[in-house]
Design an enzyme around this catalytic site. Sequence first.
Site, PDB file in Angstrom:
ATOM      1  N   HIS A 152       0.872  -1.176   0.000  1.00 24.68           N
ATOM      2  CA  HIS A 152       0.000   0.000   0.000  1.00 24.68           C
ATOM      3  C   HIS A 152       0.912   1.229   0.000  1.00 24.68           C
ATOM      4  CE1 HIS A 152      -2.832   2.915   1.795  1.00 24.68           C
ATOM      5  NE2 HIS A 152      -3.797   2.106   1.389  1.00 24.68           N
ATOM      6  N   LYS A 154     -10.579  -0.957  10.360  1.00 23.60           N
ATOM      7  CA  LYS A 154     -10.722  -2.090   9.435  1.00 23.60           C
ATOM      8  C   LYS A 154     -11.147  -3.361  10.160  1.00 23.60           C
ATOM      9  CE  LYS A 154      -7.268  -0.389   6.135  1.00 23.60           C
ATOM     10  NZ  LYS A 154      -8.069   0.123   5.032  1.00 23.60           N
ATOM     11  N   CYS A 169      -4.589   2.441  -3.807  1.00 16.50           N
ATOM     12  CA  CYS A 169      -3.316   2.881  -3.196  1.00 16.50           C
ATOM     13  C   CYS A 169      -2.207   1.853  -3.427  1.00 16.50           C
ATOM     14  CB  CYS A 169      -3.462   3.166  -1.701  1.00 16.50           C
ATOM     15  SG  CYS A 169      -4.624   4.473  -1.356  1.00 16.50           S
ATOM     16  N   ASP A 197       3.149  -4.621   8.066  1.00 14.66           N
ATOM     17  CA  ASP A 197       1.902  -3.871   7.958  1.00 14.66           C
ATOM     18  C   ASP A 197       0.767  -4.901   7.985  1.00 14.66           C
ATOM     19  OD1 ASP A 197      -0.331  -2.509   7.193  1.00 14.66           O
ATOM     20  OD2 ASP A 197       0.446  -1.870   5.236  1.00 14.66           O
ATOM     21  N   GLN A 206      -4.532  -5.438   6.707  1.00 19.49           N
ATOM     22  CA  GLN A 206      -5.548  -6.329   6.112  1.00 19.49           C
ATOM     23  C   GLN A 206      -5.545  -7.711   6.751  1.00 19.49           C
ATOM     24  OE1 GLN A 206      -7.884  -5.376   4.135  1.00 19.49           O
ATOM     25  NE2 GLN A 206      -7.100  -3.385   3.509  1.00 19.49           N
TER      26      GLN A 206
HETATM   27  C1  PLP Z   1      -2.355  -3.029   3.389  1.00 17.71           C
HETATM   28  C2  PLP Z   1      -2.712  -1.661   3.887  1.00 17.71           C
HETATM   29  N1  PLP Z   1      -1.807  -0.921   4.523  1.00 17.71           N
HETATM   30  C3  PLP Z   1      -2.080   0.292   4.992  1.00 17.71           C
HETATM   31  C4  PLP Z   1      -3.310   0.863   4.836  1.00 17.71           C
HETATM   32  C5  PLP Z   1      -3.574   2.218   5.372  1.00 17.71           C
HETATM   33  O1  PLP Z   1      -4.510   2.185   6.390  1.00 17.71           O
HETATM   34  P1  PLP Z   1      -5.072   3.538   7.010  1.00 17.71           P
HETATM   35  O2  PLP Z   1      -5.679   4.309   5.865  1.00 17.71           O
HETATM   36  O3  PLP Z   1      -6.068   3.105   8.014  1.00 17.71           O
HETATM   37  O4  PLP Z   1      -3.916   4.260   7.602  1.00 17.71           O
HETATM   38  C6  PLP Z   1      -4.296   0.162   4.151  1.00 17.71           C
HETATM   39  C7  PLP Z   1      -5.624   0.760   3.898  1.00 17.71           C
HETATM   40  O5  PLP Z   1      -6.345   0.363   3.050  1.00 17.71           O
HETATM   41  C8  PLP Z   1      -3.998  -1.136   3.671  1.00 17.71           C
HETATM   42  O6  PLP Z   1      -4.903  -1.864   3.030  1.00 17.71           O
END
Ligand code: PLP
Length: 413
Positions: free
Chosen positions: A123, A228, A371, A202, A205
């Site tokens: 992301h 999420k 993203c 990270d 998900q």
């Molecule tokens: C794999 C992953 N990392 C990071 C994020 C960023 O999350 P946030 O927008 O809650 O900071 C997302 C959001 O969709 C994501 O899917």
Amino acid sequence: MAFDIETIRKQFPILNTSVNGRQLIYFDNAATTQKPKVMIDTLVDFYSNYNANIHRGIHSLANKATEAYEKTRQLIAQIYKVKPQQIIFTKNDTESINLIIQSLGKQILKNKKSNIVITEVEHHSNIVPWHLLRHEIDFEIRYLEFDENGILETDSLSRVIDRDTQFLSFTWASNTFGLIYDAKKIIRIARQLNPNIIVLVDAAQYVPHSIFDFQEIDADFITFSAHKMCGPTGVGILIGKKNLLEQMQPFLGGGDMIKEVSKYRTTFNDLPYKFEAGTPNIADVIAFGASLRYLLEIGFENIQAYEQELAQYLIDKIQELDFVDIYGTTHDTSRVIKLPILSFNVRGVHAHDVGHLLDEDGIAVRAGHHCTQLIMQKLRIPATVRASLYFYNTKSEIDAFIHSLKKIYDIFK
Ligand SMILES: Cc1ncc(COP(=O)(O)O)c(C=O)c1O
């Protein structure tokens, strides 16, 4: 609690909503999940009955608010098997990642020969902060690639990680492909290649669907967002190894994160408060505790079992449509675990048009690059449609979704 889908659906008020005259079908859970009533009630209860600032008051309301806020931290510590001091509350997963990169990255990446390894499926929140740091410090960014099925080429880890690799930072599950990667194995290989490597996972998900044991995974940092996983927006979680958190400089300065301030110098508070400057998101952290208790009551094993059934049903149904291209593996489930997240395109129709037409039928999906522009660049497509399901979705919603896709194709063919 037995997994009773009808009871569960009643616990989410929004699922009763109509959109464009149709009952809402919410398939955009990878962006944010819907909220159970118990979480919403906790928010209302806080603001109605004990709203106060925390850690500073000597009055009863402040004490009650502080206790409830810290109770969420204790619960997270219990779930992921860490100490409460190892948990930092931020505003989202993105801020948690930025905190680590800004704070520790700056300290560690001083040597010009240094490199960091991320993956092509990241992301943007695990790419852009590294780019920003490169405005200040010179280091190399290396990528672990994905294959034609969206699977990370872990055999190539030895090509990208060497003695000058300071960080490995990767996503546990892809928000675009819906694949869960073998984080434990990746970390084990990385540490064999470079015992000093710092690993950031990270888990944005991954955590909505599964529990993990922080010690067992052996990452240095794991980050995610409350919103999420049935929680409110505005709460991010960072779990880190204590020795590293202690060595790191604070990311933000201000109230609550200090021990003592003199005219030209500040000494910092103990963990975790050193990283929680200013008034935190008190109500939402407390309400996130309610979401976690709710998920635990349903049981992550029940959630996973039901979601696997949904994922398989969705894949089987969509594969029957010969006008749909699917991205991310859909057949070789022996090598990967697939979340109920599916990226696809309807041949000859732009993803945004598909998204708009599904919306006309009350079906909420995401259309775009999610993203993950690196994925789009490699696949040479501008966008995909992404249907992402959670444990309150149903097979009959999938049937309605498939029916709408057929209608859309008929309009354009
Ligand atoms: C794999 C992953 N990392 C990071 C994020 C960023 O999350 P946030 O927008 O809650 O900071 C997302 C959001 O969709 C994501 O899917």
